[in-house]
Scaffold this active site. Structure first.
Site, short mmCIF file in Angstrom:
data_model
loop_
_atom_site.label_atom_id
_atom_site.label_comp_id
_atom_site.label_asym_id
_atom_site.label_seq_id
_atom_site.Cartn_x
_atom_site.Cartn_y
_atom_site.Cartn_z
N CYS A 185 49.28 -44.00 22.74
CA CYS A 185 50.58 -43.91 23.08
C CYS A 185 51.69 -44.70 22.40
O CYS A 185 52.84 -44.77 22.52
CB CYS A 185 50.50 -44.03 24.81
SG CYS A 185 49.73 -45.38 25.00
N HIS A 213 49.75 -49.39 27.24
CA HIS A 213 50.86 -48.10 28.11
C HIS A 213 51.83 -48.42 26.88
O HIS A 213 52.90 -49.51 27.64
CB HIS A 213 50.26 -47.67 29.16
CG HIS A 213 51.37 -46.88 29.60
ND1 HIS A 213 51.03 -45.33 28.13
CD2 HIS A 213 52.58 -46.22 29.92
CE1 HIS A 213 52.25 -44.51 28.88
NE2 HIS A 213 52.34 -44.47 29.93
N ASN A 238 58.44 -40.43 28.36
CA ASN A 238 56.92 -40.79 28.56
C ASN A 238 56.00 -39.58 28.62
O ASN A 238 56.54 -38.52 28.93
CB ASN A 238 56.72 -41.56 30.27
CG ASN A 238 55.52 -42.31 30.51
OD1 ASN A 238 54.69 -42.07 29.51
ND2 ASN A 238 55.65 -43.21 31.87
#
Length: 377
Positions: free
Chosen positions: A16, A123, A138
């Site tokens: 991520c 994250h 996201n």
């Protein structure tokens, strides 16, 4: 009428951090391999610093423990540190990531900034102004979600209350321009399956001419090709324990590690920085105030990376002195391990020694929201 396209990479393994950077830049600017190289360079800088600042060099116990920990800037699953993301943006695009709570940016109207990187534990995700609209990019979401200018400040504040650190791109107007040329969709700017037509997103309909190959994909592969991480109730659990320790190693094995490390390229030693020693008597006299409650006026969060690689976060008041941070680390995090030793704290990129800032407040030293590296020499 000109068409605007929005690039939105989807989640793969724990990459991520890579997706957040690429979504922020609206192009496939970084690969796992390029970020891993930056992580390796940062690790080597830390090792060079440790070996140069320790009397026993690469044979010291602290150095061996740091080598045994493995990388402090990327794990086997592809989760990169904030230092890697900062270095990538600075070196390739001359952009700086600054915590939105820091003095230099906290009084600027939030909608003036073009992009944000948000982080909580492992994250990362990006928020970016594209064609006059803010979008939540996201990588765990199926599609980008629009955030109105009116709600952006509330959204950022809500993220902070959830435990996120929110970083902004300090340079206003410096991010790469959004894609307005359909030919760029297949010319290498980004993977074609991740492009969305802005007008379709606003209308709530699907992508023009592309199918989404990620809808039924699992967690992907790790950087090292080993089994992927699995998700349990939203938390990621590593299926393979890649941690190491020097405890229990024979002297011969530890010596072998030191010899191997000594063969690595070493940078020239940096000038010896001023050190700050906290003796047991001054530890007792220097009172560390209780941690302020969340939401307390003037409270700031600081993350600490300990010598064993563990990370912890604590709140301080921005009016507390930097000396209080040294005392907190020495007394409450490291305890007897640091008795009679010189404590070194470093923060920023490249990491800077904090000992010369002891008489400043946390606010004046611009440490709000920072990640501080802790070690003893």
């Amino acid at each position: 009428m000109t068409t605007t396209w929005i690039y939105h990479e989807r989640q793969q393994a724990l990459l991520c951090g890579q997706h957040a950077l690429n979504n922020l830049l609206q192009m496939q600017a970084f690969s796992p391999e390029s970020l891993a190289r930056i992580a390796h360079e940062l690790d080597q800088m830390e090792l060079n610093y440790m070996s140069a600042g320790n009397q026993n060099g690469v044979a010291s116990k602290d150095f061996l423990r740091r080598v045994a920990e493995g990388s402090g800037n990327v794990d086997d699953s592809g989760n990169f540190s904030i230092e890697v993301l900062r270095s990538a943006l600075l070196s390739q695009f001359n952009l700086t990531l600054v915590n939105t709570l820091q003095e230099q940016v906290r009084n600027v109207e939030i909608t003036k900034f073009d992009g944000f990187i948000c982080n909580k534990q492992s994250h990362w995700f990006a928020i970016r102004n594209i064609n006059g609209r803010f979008w939540n990019l996201n990588s765990t979401m199926e599609r980008p979600e629009q955030i109105s200018h009116f709600k952006l400040a509330a959204e950022v504040e809500a993220l902070r209350k959830e435990g996120y650190s929110v970083f902004c791109v300090a340079e206003i107007g410096a991010l790469p321009a959004e894609c307005r040329d359909e030919r760029e969709l297949t010319s290498g700017r980004g993977q074609k399956e991740f492009w969305w037509k802005e007008s379709d997103l606003i209308a709530g309909i699907g992508k023009r001419g592309y199918t989404n190959p990620w809808s039924n994909v699992g967690n992907g592969m790790r950087l090292d090709g080993k089994p992927t991480c699995v998700s349990t109730g939203g938390n990621v659990r590593n299926e393979v324990d890649g941690s190491y320790t020097v405890e229990g190693l024979s002297e011969e094995e530890m010596l072998q590690m030191a010899m191997s490390a000594s063969l690595q390229p070493q940078s020239q030693s940096q000038p010896q920085s001023q050190s700050w020693t906290l003796s047991s008597s001054s530890s007792i006299n220097l009172n560390v105030p209780p941690e302020p409650d969340a939401g307390t006026l003037g409270a700031v969060r600081i993350q600490f990376r300990l010598p064993d690689g563990k990370r912890t976060t604590r709140r301080f008041l921005k009016t507390d002195s930097v000396k209080i941070i040294f005392a907190y680390v020495h007394l409450h995090l490291l305890g007897e391990e640091g008795s009679g030793r010189i404590l070194e704290l470093r923060a920023g990129f490249p990491p800077k020694d904090l000992s010369s800032l002891c008489d400043l407040t946390i606010d004046d030293a611009k440490l709000s929201g920072e990640s501080i590296q802790c070690r003893y020499s």
